[in-house]
Design a protein around this motif. Structure first.
Motif, PDB file in Angstrom:
ATOM      1  N   LEU A  65       0.827  -1.208   0.000  1.00  0.00           N
ATOM      2  CA  LEU A  65       0.000   0.000   0.000  1.00  0.00           C
ATOM      3  C   LEU A  65       0.864   1.262   0.000  1.00  0.00           C
ATOM      4  CD1 LEU A  65      -2.849  -1.018   2.447  1.00  0.00           C
ATOM      5  CD2 LEU A  65      -2.985  -0.741  -0.034  1.00  0.00           C
TER       6      LEU A  65
ATOM      7  N   TYR B 254     -13.699   6.638  -4.985  1.00  0.00           N
ATOM      8  CA  TYR B 254     -12.496   6.500  -5.793  1.00  0.00           C
ATOM      9  C   TYR B 254     -12.890   6.442  -7.260  1.00  0.00           C
ATOM     10  CZ  TYR B 254      -9.701   5.651  -1.637  1.00  0.00           C
ATOM     11  OH  TYR B 254      -9.078   5.795  -0.437  1.00  0.00           O
ATOM     12  N   SER B 257     -10.728   2.296 -11.408  1.00  0.00           N
ATOM     13  CA  SER B 257      -9.412   1.941 -11.949  1.00  0.00           C
ATOM     14  C   SER B 257      -9.125   0.526 -11.464  1.00  0.00           C
ATOM     15  CB  SER B 257      -8.327   2.889 -11.429  1.00  0.00           C
ATOM     16  OG  SER B 257      -8.040   2.610 -10.075  1.00  0.00           O
ATOM     17  N   TRP B 258      -8.077  -0.083 -11.984  1.00  0.00           N
ATOM     18  CA  TRP B 258      -7.768  -1.436 -11.526  1.00  0.00           C
ATOM     19  C   TRP B 258      -7.446  -1.459 -10.042  1.00  0.00           C
ATOM     20  CZ3 TRP B 258      -9.631  -5.402 -13.524  1.00  0.00           C
ATOM     21  CH2 TRP B 258      -9.855  -5.466 -14.887  1.00  0.00           C
ATOM     22  N   ARG B 259      -6.689  -0.431  -9.615  1.00  0.00           N
ATOM     23  CA  ARG B 259      -6.323  -0.399  -8.202  1.00  0.00           C
ATOM     24  C   ARG B 259      -7.544  -0.219  -7.297  1.00  0.00           C
ATOM     25  NH1 ARG B 259      -0.969   0.895  -6.464  1.00  0.00           N
ATOM     26  NH2 ARG B 259      -1.941   2.147  -4.848  1.00  0.00           N
ATOM     27  N   SER B 260      -8.437   0.715  -7.675  1.00  0.00           N
ATOM     28  CA  SER B 260      -9.597   0.923  -6.808  1.00  0.00           C
ATOM     29  C   SER B 260     -10.551  -0.266  -6.897  1.00  0.00           C
ATOM     30  CB  SER B 260     -10.313   2.234  -7.152  1.00  0.00           C
ATOM     31  OG  SER B 260     -10.816   2.215  -8.452  1.00  0.00           O
ATOM     32  N   TRP B 263      -9.327  -2.723  -4.372  1.00  0.00           N
ATOM     33  CA  TRP B 263      -9.683  -2.180  -3.053  1.00  0.00           C
ATOM     34  C   TRP B 263     -11.163  -2.409  -2.744  1.00  0.00           C
ATOM     35  CZ3 TRP B 263      -6.888  -1.240   0.908  1.00  0.00           C
ATOM     36  CH2 TRP B 263      -7.235  -0.310   1.885  1.00  0.00           C
ATOM     37  N   ILE B 308      -5.563   5.557  -3.189  1.00  0.00           N
ATOM     38  CA  ILE B 308      -5.714   4.327  -3.962  1.00  0.00           C
ATOM     39  C   ILE B 308      -5.692   4.594  -5.463  1.00  0.00           C
ATOM     40  CG2 ILE B 308      -7.362   2.493  -4.516  1.00  0.00           C
ATOM     41  CD1 ILE B 308      -6.008   2.030  -1.872  1.00  0.00           C
ATOM     42  N   ASP B 309      -6.393   5.630  -5.912  1.00  0.00           N
ATOM     43  CA  ASP B 309      -6.470   5.839  -7.365  1.00  0.00           C
ATOM     44  C   ASP B 309      -5.417   6.813  -7.886  1.00  0.00           C
ATOM     45  OD1 ASP B 309      -7.663   7.881  -6.052  1.00  0.00           O
ATOM     46  OD2 ASP B 309      -9.583   7.766  -7.081  1.00  0.00           O
ATOM     47  N   PRO B 311      -1.753   6.607  -7.016  1.00  0.00           N
ATOM     48  CA  PRO B 311      -0.621   6.114  -6.224  1.00  0.00           C
ATOM     49  C   PRO B 311       0.643   6.913  -6.438  1.00  0.00           C
ATOM     50  CG  PRO B 311      -1.074   4.646  -8.051  1.00  0.00           C
ATOM     51  CD  PRO B 311      -2.167   5.651  -8.052  1.00  0.00           C
TER      52      PRO B 311
END
Lengths: 330, 330, 330
Positions: A65, B254, B257-260, B263, B308-309, B311
């Motif tokens: 993270l 958020y 996106s792939w990251r969010s 999450w 998160i979105d 980084p």
């Protein structure tokens, strides 16, 4: 490569150490040794495996993270995770699903710590081990909702305490209870583990070792005086939170002095009552109070932000949101 | 005059929409349609009447207390009130006193929302539907103290879950459970209502519809894997909070996106465990956990204020105390 | 010397007075007189002794900890302590250990008040009597864990309320219930004590006496309408929290006006439901809700920081973190 691995291992060991406020790899090494010895003697090797797994998962989560490295590398990512790893196999049956939620829960503690510290920032206190407590409660209570989780070693929900026979208070038994009060900080029921934890503390901070020893003895006395359940006392269940309160108030957030010693002693005594109250409060749910009594009591003693160790100065009210320095014994 | 009425109706519809974070009158219209259809099919027309009444009362309360109009007219006065209106006739017997407390409780949510947002302001999160949850708990638990309130459809307080027979997991049943996970956001037990809610979401935000659908499916999978009560799963009781978590984390707070997405998926899974824990926690009181599992879990994922979105940016930690924009699907 | 003693006695009396928001030594004198009369009539002199002891201990604690004197000498150190002193002998058996924890708990409330006010500072509300409530809960719940504490007058933990026979609602009984609603603010079950409390209030603030009287009557009406337990209503257990809410909202935190009167009336009504909910919530633990319903409800009505008594001004949102002025009746 080897260097990176060594550094990572040190971060892990400091994570174990921070359970008792010691950012010391040596203290952490003794703590992990104690966990291994205690869980082996109890025939529950899964507890030691869980501890190491939880420690690794929560620490790696901090890197993934991309949280501030400085904090994490002093061990603050790992101390909740190692406790999750000790708790899950201590209370739940050894199944694949248990290991899945152990990993999920250990990872969660890393961002729950940031979440809770964010909430508490304006109050100038720290979340301590409460991320471990809160997230572990979630999954332990779930045994009553999910057949897939098995509360093999958990108490059945009940309305009233069935008091066990009185405590066996003889000279030979008391040192055993006294050391188990310390070993139960990591949910380990073993005098030998307690001794190893005490040695680990001593290498990191003599004050911390002294306060752990004093807190365990005082808590034992209060529990005996007020006639707590004999079997709980014998297994160290009335002391582990008090041990943490003692280290926190006696030599971590206040400089050791006569005034802070009195303050810490009152805190230790109050912790035993908060423990008794929480044990009763959670009886209808069949879950343990974990280290919540330590968290709640220490908050109650830090939140007033009293200048306990600086009574005559006009310095502003102390900020207890972090712990850093260890105080050397003279 | 007619214009004022039309404006007021729009404010009401947006209030219904905001239950799922959509300040869209169209979404709200579909949600209310779903409530009407679902409650009619269940033979409980009082649920739809309560919903509209609660929505009106809580919205009018905002005008009477002269709160900031801009906020209220985007639907933020009404979303707790409509849920109160759905909940009271769902759990309580249809008596005059029930309607009195429904009105009182719906009005209360409007200033409780301001109260709770005031508390949470420094933490940079929002109270979500917790004003509904907290105030509804007060009145529901009262059935055990007041003979004048009748918990006709409430569970009896008990210490242990009596597990119902296993879930019927066959291909034809799964879509039914999946849609009921969505309909239960408004405490409606009807696949058709769930479908209407999904259509309403789609008109307001394709991302929200997608995340509701995904969250429902994932929550269903987790509940089946961990063997939750079959009848609870079949009635959508393990999915509605997860659906709200999915919309909140996946596309409201958020940017998608792939990251969010990862999450949000973790948040959805955790919601199911928080749901299981709360269901067990409230068993001794015989009350439902309502949307509390969504609130608690989403707080745990927003409070760390992680980027998160974003980084790679150095922007300050995000502020989650309001929701505004909807993110268009590419 | 005599002067110092007189000053100390005045500080103690103001401490008694602040239980009902009156920093008046005369009000406090009447309150203590009421406690003595009420506990003597009930054959429980230990309640009056406990009250005076708790008041002294908590006040002395403020001096020992060197907290800001101005605050304490207006009575803010003592009001939680006197309530602890009333509560312990009311619920616990009269043993040496009871007196030990009474002293410990009374002292604790002094720094818990600072702790809780620190937490609530950014929300601009005060902790009221919650330090008393929270610390007393800890020790009362402990009777289920410690054989050394004896819950002689406490209810047994249970899952369901066993409703007592209906209330005897005749003209001669109602004034009795109405005054007991006021006497129970200090956990005293005596119409004469209630009358003395009302007289004490009158000497300090006519508005406060009026609102206590109105709140007691309204709470009685709501409890009868919703059919609360007859014996609870007859002993004043549905009124004392409402009395405190009435004084707080009606004339302490808002200037008396028609608008604030409506606001206070709604608050009084809601307090009765919060009381009913908390009574049920604590049944499985066998403890009383104490003045928690007052605290929770008054927070819910102050936290939105609405300009109830200044609707047309643009002044910033009111700060409710302290109470000072009393409003003279025209």
């Amino acid at each position: 490569m080897i260097e990176d691995l060594m550094k990572f291992v040190k971060v892990l060991l400091r994570g174990a150490g921070q359970v008792m406020f010691q950012g010391s790899a040596w203290a952490g090494a003794f703590f992990i040794l104690g966990i291994i010895v205690g869980s082996a003697l109890a025939g529950l090797p899964q507890v030691a495996i869980g501890a190491v797994l939880g420690l690794i998962v929560s620490t790696v989560t901090g890197y993934v993270l991309n949280m501030p490295h400085e904090e994490g590398e002093s061990g603050l990512w790992g101390f909740n995770g190692i406790l999750v790893g000790c708790a899950f196999p201590t209370f739940l049956g050894n199944t694949l699903l248990m290991w899945l939620v152990l990993i999920l829960c250990a990872a969660m503690t890393t961002w729950m710590r940031v979440a809770m510290n964010n909430v508490m920032a304006s109050w100038k206190v720290n979340s301590f081990t409460f991320p471990f407590v809160f997230s572990t409660w979630i999954f332990l209570i779930c045994v009553h909702s999910f057949d897939g989780l098995w509360g093999e070693y958990m108490a059945l929900p009940s309305l009233m305490n069935s008091f066990s026979p009185d405590l066996n208070v003889n000279i030979t038994a008391l040192p055993d209870y006294w050391l188990k009060n310390i070993s139960q900080v990591f949910l380990i029921d073993s005098w030998l583990a307690g001794l190893l934890f005490l040695i680990g503390l001593y290498f990191s901070s003599k004050w911390a070792a002294l306060w752990a020893a004093v807190a365990s003895a005082v808590a034992l006395g209060v529990a005996v005086l007020f006639k707590a359940s004999g079997s709980d006392v014998a297994h160290g269940l009335y002391g582990f939170s008090a041990v943490l309160t003692g280290i926190a108030l006696g030599c971590t957030f206040y400089r050791p002095s006569w005034r802070s010693a009195v303050w810490a002693l009152i805190g230790i005594i109050v912790t035993v009552f908060v423990q008794g109250a929480m044990n009763a409060l959670f009886m209808p749910f069949g879950v343990a109070s974990l280290t919540a009594p330590f968290c709640v009591t220490t908050w109650l003693f830090l939140l007033p932000r009293l200048n306990i160790d600086n009574p005559n100065t006009d310095v502003r009210r102390p900020d207890h949101s972090h712990w850093h320095k260890r105080h050397a014994m003279p």
